[in-house]
Write an enzyme that holds these catalytic residues in place. Structure first.
Site: not given
Length: 332
Positions: A192, A256-257
């Site tokens: 994910k 953050r991703n």
């Protein structure tokens, strides 16, 4: 119950704050200066600024002392280090002769060099131990620290570990579900993060909500294919640690991703993005491992391929999206 949390980053601090409301909780960090600051300020300015920590929470810089706190059969140890630090902590526990009776980890991803999942690393380092598992699910550290509702899953082959984790965490605004599909939970948590970079890129390019929905849905299919190929159960990926975590990480502004994807779409270099972020973005760390394993297993993961092309091969984000759109039509 006595609980030791190893790792005082944002997630470890948030979990320790939640646990301290009901249990005798010790938060360990290897940085003595950080421990002193936590004790003095009752706030983790470095990783979770603005959130007051409970007075009952205690802090420790000595690993042996922290492990000793969680030795009893009715205690629990929570390893809140990133994937890159999990193996070293397991070795340290073994070398100190202080392996807790029950422990769980909360990191997500594959080990970069070996491409192993967390439970495989633990099994290598602690082959004689059995009562351990993974705690995972859709969760932002800041919201947990603020006492907002959250639902997580603990997966373990050990009923004792599942029960101990449930007893520790299931209170207040946190709901815990239990299961034994460790592989499925870990694969969902790893993949994910990569997919969230893709949705961040799409949103940053202004491709719209339709594109985001398509990426999440087709990304879930990629996650499920890889997870089943590695031994996970298909139904796990429609639960909290699959679809739930994917939705949160792909759409939440605290991700953050997702932030990495947004910034890549804005034309910033990966090095500059990571330097400014100041925290771990696990999707960047494990993207290569995910794609390598997928190719080895013959699993089609075009979204992951596109993310890796942008991250590591210099492909422009818009060109990577165009490549996805040019793929041949197929049955869903």
């Amino acid at each position: 119950m006595k609980v030791a949390v190893l790792g005082a980053g944002a997630w470890g601090t948030a979990l320790a704050a939640h646990l301290a409301a009901r249990h005798d909780t010790l938060l360990w960090a290897r940085d003595a200066a950080l421990v002193a600051e936590l004790a003095a300020r009752r706030e983790n300015v470095r990783y979770l600024d603005g959130v007051a920590l409970p007075p009952a929470l205690r802090y420790e810089a000595d690993l042996t002392a922290a492990l000793s706190h969680a030795q009893a059969d009715d205690a629990l140890c929570v390893i809140a280090a990133p994937v890159a630090g999990l193996r070293a902590l397991c070795r340290a526990m073994r070398d100190a002769g202080r392996v807790p009776a029950h422990f769980v980890w909360v990191c997500k991803g594959f080990e970069a060099d070996t491409r192993l999942l967390p439970h495989q690393m633990v099994a290598e380092e602690l082959p004689d131990h059995a009562s351990y598992g993974v705690l995972s699910g859709p969760s932002f550290a800041r919201e947990v620290a603020q006492g907002l509702p959250v639902a997580l899953t603990v997966a373990s082959a050990s009923a004792a570990c599942r029960g101990r984790t449930l007893a520790a965490f299931h209170h207040g605004a946190m709901r815990i579900y239990t299961g034994d599909d460790v592989v499925g939970v870990e694969v969902g948590g790893a993949v994910k993060n990569v997919l969230a970079i893709a949705t961040g890129i799409a949103d940053g390019l202004g491709l719209g909500l339709n594109a985001r929905a398509a990426l999440v849905t087709r990304g879930l299919a990629e996650m499920s294919r890889l997870g089943v190929a590695l031994g996970g159960r298909a139904e796990t990926f429609t639960g909290l640690t699959g679809l739930g975590d994917l939705i949160l990480t792909a759409t939440g502004d605290l991700s953050r991703n997702r932030t990495v994807g947004l910034q890549l779409a804005a034309g910033r270099s990966l090095d500059d993005i990571l330097a400014a972020l100041g925290h771990v973005a696990e999707g960047v760390r494990c993207a290569r491992a995910v794609l390598s394993i997928a190719r080895e297993r013959g699993v089609d993961m075009p979204i992951t391929e596109a993310v890796c092309a942008v991250l590591f091969d210099g492909v422009a984000p818009r060109d990577a999206v165009s490549g996805l759109l040019r793929r041949d039509a197929k049955a869903e």
